[in-house]
Design an enzyme around this catalytic site. Structure first.
Site, PDB file in Angstrom:
ATOM      1  N   CYS A 190       1.000  -0.978  -0.083  1.00 52.10           N
ATOM      2  CA  CYS A 190       0.009   0.062  -0.008  1.00 52.10           C
ATOM      3  C   CYS A 190       0.794   1.275   0.159  1.00 52.10           C
ATOM      4  O   CYS A 190       1.058   1.922   0.984  1.00 52.10           O
ATOM      5  CB  CYS A 190      -0.989   0.045   1.316  1.00 52.10           C
ATOM      6  SG  CYS A 190      -2.089   1.258   0.733  1.00 52.10           S
ATOM      7  N   CYS A 369      -6.018   2.358  -5.180  1.00 50.74           N
ATOM      8  CA  CYS A 369      -5.623   2.912  -3.838  1.00 50.74           C
ATOM      9  C   CYS A 369      -6.472   4.187  -3.408  1.00 50.74           C
ATOM     10  O   CYS A 369      -6.482   5.233  -3.912  1.00 50.74           O
ATOM     11  CB  CYS A 369      -4.081   3.614  -3.987  1.00 50.74           C
ATOM     12  SG  CYS A 369      -3.459   4.202  -2.501  1.00 50.74           S
TER      13      CYS A 369
HETATM   14  C1  UQ1 Z   1     -10.982  -3.355  -3.921  1.00 52.42           C
HETATM   15  O1  UQ1 Z   1     -11.526  -4.117  -4.960  1.00 52.42           O
HETATM   16  C2  UQ1 Z   1     -10.667  -3.655  -2.681  1.00 52.42           C
HETATM   17  O2  UQ1 Z   1     -10.465  -4.904  -2.372  1.00 52.42           O
HETATM   18  C3  UQ1 Z   1     -11.708  -5.349  -1.616  1.00 52.42           C
HETATM   19  C4  UQ1 Z   1     -10.015  -2.835  -2.056  1.00 52.42           C
HETATM   20  O3  UQ1 Z   1      -9.392  -3.091  -0.771  1.00 52.42           O
HETATM   21  C5  UQ1 Z   1      -9.668  -2.670   0.337  1.00 52.42           C
HETATM   22  C6  UQ1 Z   1      -9.884  -1.515  -2.298  1.00 52.42           C
HETATM   23  O4  UQ1 Z   1      -9.418  -0.429  -1.520  1.00 52.42           O
HETATM   24  C7  UQ1 Z   1     -10.413  -1.048  -3.609  1.00 52.42           C
HETATM   25  C8  UQ1 Z   1     -10.345   0.381  -3.940  1.00 52.42           C
HETATM   26  C9  UQ1 Z   1     -10.928  -1.974  -4.447  1.00 52.42           C
HETATM   27  C10 UQ1 Z   1     -11.688  -1.395  -5.724  1.00 52.42           C
HETATM   28  C11 UQ1 Z   1     -12.888  -1.543  -5.863  1.00 52.42           C
HETATM   29  C12 UQ1 Z   1     -13.889  -0.548  -6.335  1.00 52.42           C
HETATM   30  C13 UQ1 Z   1     -15.305  -0.709  -6.358  1.00 52.42           C
HETATM   31  C14 UQ1 Z   1     -13.256   0.578  -7.228  1.00 52.42           C
END
Ligand code: UQ1
Length: 452
Positions: A190, A369
């Site tokens: 991250c 992110c």
């Molecule tokens: C995503 O799929 C995901 O996994 C669960 C995250 O993890 C915490 C995210 O932060 C994001 C941004 C996504 C992407 C999902 C969308 C709807 C843009």
């Protein structure tokens, strides 16, 4: 001493009155998953669903008792969520019909399709999925470990379950001086998080009207604030407007806890270092591949990351080994959203192999992110290997939105615990394709078309 390889359990050994037996059991399975983090759990769930919960076809090797939802660490550090919101017992998140070997891998033997775990047992597999994550090197910065442990020293980090709770305490206690937020000279998981916590802290002090006395600086070893130009431009504007000083190619190398001092090296001129006194120091520790991968160079690149094909995620030398998540050498951003997309590719390609079909799933490097830029504000960055924005929603995602903040705070955790860990979330590619029919994001449309 006897050496018994086979089916002698400790209780049998006891009833036969055999002592001093080096117990070396052998197990075998169709799918062996190394790691019970986000990537490992997701893959175990997908395959146990596929095998209709047939017992023991899937084995997961994972030594930890606890599973963390690490994206929550930023919000815990910012005082938005309690620590309780980020963890669960490993036995609860691993699929019931997968066999959990609560141990760590000590040896990979890809030529005989076997791994050895800590107690000497061997496990044979048809397919191996490596999802070990990466390792945090707290000890690479002298003074860091002792500073983190000492409540009187304002040094903290959102990167560890044991260190994250100190972060908000320090933010609340800081009254005046300079606050330093760091990003190391190594790959990190991250990569947005080190600056998200800086934005939250700055916003907290702004709301408490303390910014007259506190200066905020973000110190990164990288030559850029963010890898994707569109979002980097937006972040530079935010830093300028909020007077957050950004020091590029500036790397934390030492902490002197007794004096609240930190030493930074200038990566543009390695002979030059600078010692500063901090009111708060938020450290992102250097990270690297786990030792067990580093000790198997036939599986890894020079740094120790698992070498997989960046599109198919299949190991470059051993076709029945796949890798995903933070332990691979693929050049995507190491985020949970990346794992969601990768999990579909690994599952699809192994399934095709098992069915005797041509494996054709490919990963385009999608990562996303949610860049929390304050309480109630978030830029949702989404991009691919080419560092092109691949946005899901029909608005300009380089802008800060409250709705994106709500998604980060409430929707993504829900999605994670209830969908992703059950093997039912493959990332937003499908939604992106349809939602972008209603917008004029042409580059996004093209990228979306390629991901299906
Ligand atoms: C995503 O799929 C995901 O996994 C669960 C995250 O993890 C915490 C995210 O932060 C994001 C941004 C996504 C992407 C999902 C969308 C709807 C843009």
């Amino acid at each position: 001493m006897y050496r018994i390889t086979g089916y002698l359990t400790p209780s049998l050994a006891k009833s036969f009155n055999i002592h001093n037996v080096a117990r070396e059991a052998h197990q075998s399975c169709k799918i062996l998953v190394i790691g019970g983090g986000t990537a490992g759990c997701t893959m175990a769930a997908k395959f146990t669903n596929k095998f209709k919960n047939a017992k023991d076809r899937v084995i997961v090797v994972e030594p930890s008792e606890t599973h963390y939802y690490q994206p929550m660490f930023t919000l815990i550090g910012g005082g938005v969520k309690p620590f309780e919101s980020c963890h669960e017992k490993m036995e609860k998140v691993l699929p019931k019909s997968a066999k959990w070997v609560k141990d760590k891998v000590t040896k990979f033997d890809p030529k005989s399709n076997t791994v050895i775990v800590g107690n000497g047992d061997s496990i044979e597999y048809e397919y191996l999925i490596v999802a070990t994550g990466l390792q945090l090197h707290w000890d690479k910065i002298p003074g860091l470990k002792e500073a983190l442990k000492d409540d009187k020293v304002p040094v903290c980090s959102i990167y560890g379950p044991d260190t994250v709770e100190k972060v908000f305490k320090i933010i609340k206690n800081t009254k005046s001086g300079t606050a330093y937020f760091t990003f190391p000279s190594s790959p990190v998981k991250c990569p947005g998080a080190p600056q998200k916590i800086a934005y939250l802290a700055e916003d907290y002090w702004r709301n408490k009207q303390k910014l007259r006395d506190i200066r905020v600086t973000y110190n990164t070893a990288l030559p850029v604030i963010f890898g994707v130009k569109k979002y980097a431009d937006a972040l530079w504007k935010i830093c300028e407007k909020r007077k957050i000083d950004v020091n590029l190619q500036t790397n934390l190398i030492k902490i002197i806890p007794s004096k609240n001092e930190a030493v930074f090296e200038n990566l543009k001129n390695p002979n030059e270092s600078r010692t500063v006194t901090f009111a708060m120091l938020h450290v992102t520790p250097p990270m690297g591949p786990p030792d067990v991968l580093k000790s198997h160079p036939e599986l890894t690149n020079e740094a120790g990351f698992l070498t997989v094909d960046p599109q198919t995620l299949r190991h470059v030398k051993y076709p029945n080994i796949f890798g995903l998540g933070d332990c691979t050498d693929t050049p995507n951003s190491k985020t949970m959203a990346a794992i969601a997309s990768q999990s579909k590719v690994v599952f699809g390609n192994i399934t095709s192999d098992l069915d005797g079909k041509q494996a054709k799933e490919t990963y385009d490097g999608y990562a996303s992110c949610p860049l929390v830029t304050g309480y109630g504000k978030c830029i949702l960055a989404e991009f691919n290997y080419k560092l092109e924005p691949t946005e899901t929603f029909p608005m300009n995602q380089a802008n800060e939105y409250f709705i994106m903040y709500l998604m980060k705070k409430d929707f993504f955790p829900y999605l994670y615990w209830n969908w992703m860990l059950k093997g039912r979330w493959n990332g937003p590619a499908v939604f992106r394709k349809y939602l972008n029919l209603f917008s004029n994001k042409n580059n996004v449309k093209e990228a979306a078309a390629k991901t299906t």
